[in-house]
Scaffold this active site. Structure first.
Site, PDB file in Angstrom:
ATOM      1  N   ASP A 299      43.036  39.416  31.980  1.00 43.18           N
ATOM      2  CA  ASP A 299      42.717  39.086  33.367  1.00 43.18           C
ATOM      3  C   ASP A 299      42.912  40.289  34.268  1.00 43.18           C
ATOM      4  O   ASP A 299      42.113  40.607  35.111  1.00 43.18           O
ATOM      5  CB  ASP A 299      43.689  38.002  33.867  1.00 43.18           C
ATOM      6  CG  ASP A 299      42.983  36.663  33.968  1.00 43.18           C
ATOM      7  OD1 ASP A 299      43.680  35.656  33.948  1.00 43.18           O
ATOM      8  OD2 ASP A 299      41.739  36.663  34.066  1.00 43.18           O
ATOM      9  N   GLY A 434      37.258  37.079  45.915  1.00 41.30           N
ATOM     10  CA  GLY A 434      36.125  37.875  46.343  1.00 41.30           C
ATOM     11  C   GLY A 434      35.023  37.815  45.317  1.00 41.30           C
ATOM     12  O   GLY A 434      33.853  37.656  45.629  1.00 41.30           O
ATOM     13  N   MET A 435      35.423  37.885  44.040  1.00 46.02           N
ATOM     14  CA  MET A 435      34.413  37.876  42.987  1.00 46.02           C
ATOM     15  C   MET A 435      33.714  36.540  42.885  1.00 46.02           C
ATOM     16  O   MET A 435      32.520  36.475  42.592  1.00 46.02           O
ATOM     17  CB  MET A 435      35.074  38.241  41.652  1.00 46.02           C
ATOM     18  CG  MET A 435      35.459  39.702  41.619  1.00 46.02           C
ATOM     19  SD  MET A 435      35.792  40.359  39.994  1.00 46.02           S
ATOM     20  CE  MET A 435      37.409  39.742  39.675  1.00 46.02           C
TER      21      MET A 435
END
Lengths: 498, 388
Positions: A299, A434-435
């Site tokens: 991650d 944000g992604m």
């Protein structure tokens, strides 16, 4: 004269008031015109303080302008002395009153002859220093006042405590996550078997200040405020101090090792044993803090090489920069601080960790820099958060100036091992959310089904005349459709057609 | 110091230490109300920090407001303040192009005696944008009185009757539609002298008041402040003005003295009872008969029934900070509450005369004692009184 929309640090008297209201049983009197005492409102609003704040204003009005304060300030001081019986009254001017150049020190001297409480004049130049520097100075002034007096009266007990103990200097009201950080530090010190002599100023009593030198050494978690006091104690009483911020796994280890060193030096002279904290550091870093393990996970590997910008007060900006680079493998294109007076230290700390350094208190420069760098995430103050919103870049807040969001009811320290978890969460979430938005954009929208007509029945269409259309347009966009529908529903019920 | 109005209404002045907000706070709602304005507050870090906290999120939207922050050089008169302000105003004109720039004087400018009123006309002539000066400082005023000083300053710029600023631009257009428009208007409104309302309200509230007056066949010629600076109403001899906010005594005085308008003194439209009294007074002065006001007021009271049950019999103490206290107290008394004391920073007895007498009448009607009014109260004394 300059055009200013926003400032990172408040005016000097706010710093002084923060020190005064952090101590117990200390009352502050501001020599100020009406309206300068918004500090009370800030505390109840942001810090969610339940009681009245112990700060009142000795009002400066036209009479004062014409004839001087005369008896008013002295009367106000004596009145508070009788009403509240504080241990200490601090008199502070504000920008406005400092132009008047009244001899406030004189008023203080006259009042202290009669009053039971001690009275001090907070000596800060409002045009030279800002909130942070004023807080630092006022704290030092208060500590110095009490210690010097004790010393003169030869009542000072300079014997160290038997067991290792420390003072924590620099926990304040309205500080960024200060209360949570303080709890975390207590927990840590308990784990390390070190007693806490005193924590100042938050919750501290001025009567106890004379016992400060009994501790083995001082801890300064935030160098912006507390450093002056530590340096004074070091100079006068030879007390060592640690000003590394215990933020992030690497600096935590460093901090604990410094503590170890200090304890062991003094253990030679006292009956305490030597200590070895290495196993503790190891255990905490690898198991209790999840951050170190997480940073090895896939991650987090996703974030390697991503670019960020960091901006804030010197302590937090420097620490976050180091955490991002050293512990999570993320690039920092630019790091900066608004603490211009501490620029040298800041530059020295983050040398080699980032590509560029920005020292400024002009938010538009910061905005321009961010727009220019186009990072994947920003870590800064509330201002940077809004710059991020405008430019569509996610942002995590890591420093004062503060907003109601920075006084969460839940437990959220930035220091200590729990702090490493919180910071890791903050960093990861800023990137991840944000992604998410980008992914949704790429793959076509947040809602794939066409919204089926929301109106109740479309056989009778209502006529909106220009005047009512105008009224409707005054309603903010997010509520407009709902209001339109409700109005039409009401009209239909009443059988009105236009 | 105490003044008695009638035997039972007492007004005292405590000249104590109380808390209220700085008058520059008016910027936070006025810049939103006047859409083509720009507010420049000339002050120090203290003022700026206060507005930053007060405006909260709005400050990030880069609103039409900014601080001209005075630094040490400005205070000690080493730097030329005219040049400093000129540079800032030119930048504002370039960035925002407002129809008017309003300079807000603060405590600091008062003390260093910065001649804002002297510099403004000169700069206005140089850069070609109207510049108004309003001294909203904490030495003289409290909180909402900031709006009072700004409106008083704007009032000077209102045009003479016959030509409004916008009409000058649109006369030709109007000429052709003149006849048909006039006929429509005559049907809806009675014939009465021009009426201008003053006070800053959100535009939907202002519309509601306009509609209420329209029901009584009264046309409102304009509002001060208008939604846009270029839409300022015409003021002058023969124009009737009426205020909607209780703290606008200076604006009222300016309108009477400088602009020679006629002031209608009415209780303020706060609460159904206040609104009805306000409309009644306006109608009576303008010579129009009212219709259906009683039923309307009754209906509103009906709709409030659930809330009234909650507050009936409970008591309230006004510590005072926003000058709206007298109207609020009167409304709450009418709702069935008991008011112990009304603290208020400043009360103009002439401007609020109608409100004060309505307060007395309401107390008599509801059979409660008339609360004492304390100007410039002292918070510690008040806390003591609350406990007693």
């Amino acid at each position: 004269m300059k055009l200013a929309y926003w400032m990172y640090a408040g005016p000097a008297h706010i710093g002084t008031l923060r020190v005064a209201s952090s101590f117990k049983n200390v009352h502050a009197i501001m020599h100020a015109p009406l309206g300068d005492d918004y500090f009370n409102v800030m505390r109840s609003m942001l810090e969610r303080e339940r009681d009245f704040t112990a700060a009142t204003a000795s009002i400066v009005d036209r009479h004062v302008l014409a004839r001087g304060s005369q008896e008013r300030v002295v009367d106000n001081i004596l009145r508070k002395d009788k009403e509240e019986h504080p241990d200490l009254i601090i008199l502070t001017p504000t920008c406005t009153s400092s132009i008047l150049q009244e001899d406030l020190q004189n008023f203080v001297d006259r009042a202290s002859i009669i009053s039971d409480s001690d009275v001090i004049f907070a000596d800060v130049d409002h045009y030279q220093v800002n909130e942070i520097q004023a807080a630092d100075r006022t704290l030092e002034q208060v500590v110095r006042y009490y210690l010097d007096r004790c010393h003169r009266q030869e009542k000072l007990d300079k014997f160290l405590t038997d067991a290792p103990s420390v003072n924590i200097i620099g926990i304040f009201t309205l500080g960024f996550h200060n209360q949570h950080d303080c709890r975390e530090l207590r927990r840590l010190l308990r784990d390390l078997d070190i007693e806490i002599n005193q924590i100042i100023p938050e919750g501290g009593s001025v009567e106890d200040l004379q016992n400060l030198p009994k501790a083995w050494f001082n801890l300064i978690p935030y160098r912006e405020v507390g450093l002056m006091t530590a340096m004074y104690l070091n100079k006068e009483y030879g007390m060592p101090y640690i000003s590394t911020a215990p933020m992030g796994a690497v600096d935590m280890a460093e901090w604990i090792r410094q503590i170890q060193k200090n304890v062991n030096i003094l253990a030679l002279c006292s009956s305490s044993k030597r200590v070895d904290y290495e196993p503790y550091i190891d255990g905490q870093t690898r198991f209790v803090s999840q951050a170190a393990w997480f940073s090895r996970s896939i991650d987090c590997q996703n974030l390697t090489g991503k670019e960020t910008v960091v901006f804030g007060d010197a302590t937090h900006a420097a620490s976050i920069t180091k955490i991002l680079v050293r512990e999570m493998g993320i690039r920092v294109s630019c790091a900066g601080t608004y603490c211009k007076h501490d620029a040298e230290w800041f530059k020295e700390q983050i040398q080699g960790f980032c590509d560029e350094i920005l020292i400024t208190d002009d938010h538009s420069e910061v905005g321009d820099m961010i727009a220019h760098m186009e990072p994947s995430a920003i870590f800064g103050t509330q201002m940077e958060r809004h710059i991020g919103k405008r430019l569509d870049i996610p942002c995590g807040v890591i420093s004062a100036p503060v907003h109601i969001q920075n006084f969460p009811l839940g437990y959220r320290p930035f220091l200590g091992y729990e702090g490493t978890n919180q910071i890791a969460d903050l960093i990861y979430n800023s990137f991840a959310l944000g992604m998410e938005d980008h992914l949704l954009d790429i793959f076509g929208g947040h809602d794939t089904k066409e919204i089926i007509s929301k109106s109740l029945s479309t056989d009778i269409s209502l006529i909106w005349n220009p005047e009512s259309r105008l009224e409707l347009s005054k309603i903010p966009r997010f509520a407009r459709e709902k209001v339109e529908r409700n109005t039409e529903k009401f009209a239909r019920q009443k059988g009105i057609e236009t | 110091m105490s003044v008695k109005i009638d035997e039972t209404l007492t007004v005292e002045c405590e000249t104590g230490n109380y808390h209220t907000f700085c008058p520059i706070s008016c910027v936070s709602w006025l810049y939103q109300k006047i859409e083509d304005s720009f507010f420049l507050v000339v002050g120090t870090k203290t003022c700026g920090y206060f507005l930053q906290n007060a405006l909260g999120v709005m400050i990030f939207a880069e609103p039409r407001y900014a601080m001209a922050e005075l630094e040490e050089g400005d205070i000690s008169a080493q730097l030329n303040d005219y040049e400093g302000l000129k540079k800032l105003c030119i930048r504002i004109k370039k960035d925002r192009d407002p129809s008017v720039i309003i300079w807000i004087g603060t405590c600091t400018t008062e003390i260093i005696k910065m001649d804002l009123e002297g510099m403004a006309p000169k700069l206005e002539w140089e850069i070609g944008i109207p510049i108004l000066v309003a001294r909203a400082n904490g030495l003289d005023y409290a909180f909402t009185q900031g709006e009072d000083t700004v409106l008083a300053a704007i009032a000077h710029r209102c045009p003479e009757p016959e030509f409004s600023v916008r009409e000058r631009k649109e006369t030709i257009q109007k000429f052709f539609t003149f006849h048909s428009r006039k006929k429509e208007e005559l049907v809806e409104y009675a014939n009465h002298p021009s009426l201008v309302l003053f006070g800053s309200l959100p535009s939907n509230v202002a519309s509601q008041l306009n509609l209420e007056l329209k029901r009584q066949s009264i046309k409102v010629s304009g509002w001060l402040p208008a939604q846009k600076y270029i839409d300022l109403p015409s003021l002058g001899d023969g124009v009737y003005v009426c205020g909607v906010n209780p703290f606008l005594s200076r604006t009222a005085t300016t309108l009477i003295r400088r602009e020679k308008c006629e002031l209608i003194i009415a209780p303020f439209p706060i609460g159904p009872d206040g609104t009805r009294a306000w409309i009644e007074k306006i109608c009576s002065v303008l010579g129009v008969e009212t219709q259906g006001l009683e039923e309307r007021e009754e209906r509103i009271w009906e709709s409030l029934k659930d809330y009234l049950d909650l507050v009936c019999g409970k008591s309230v103490f006004f510590m005072g900070d926003n000058l709206l206290e007298v109207s609020l107290a009167r409304f709450l008394i009418r709702c069935g509450m008991i008011v112990h004391e009304i603290g208020i920073p400043y009360m103009d007895k002439r401007y609020q005369a109608a409100e004060l007498s309505l307060l007395q009448d309401t107390c008599i009607k509801m059979c409660v004692p008339i609360p004492r009014i304390v100007e410039k109260p002292d918070n510690s004394n008040q806390i003591r009184r609350i406990r007693e």
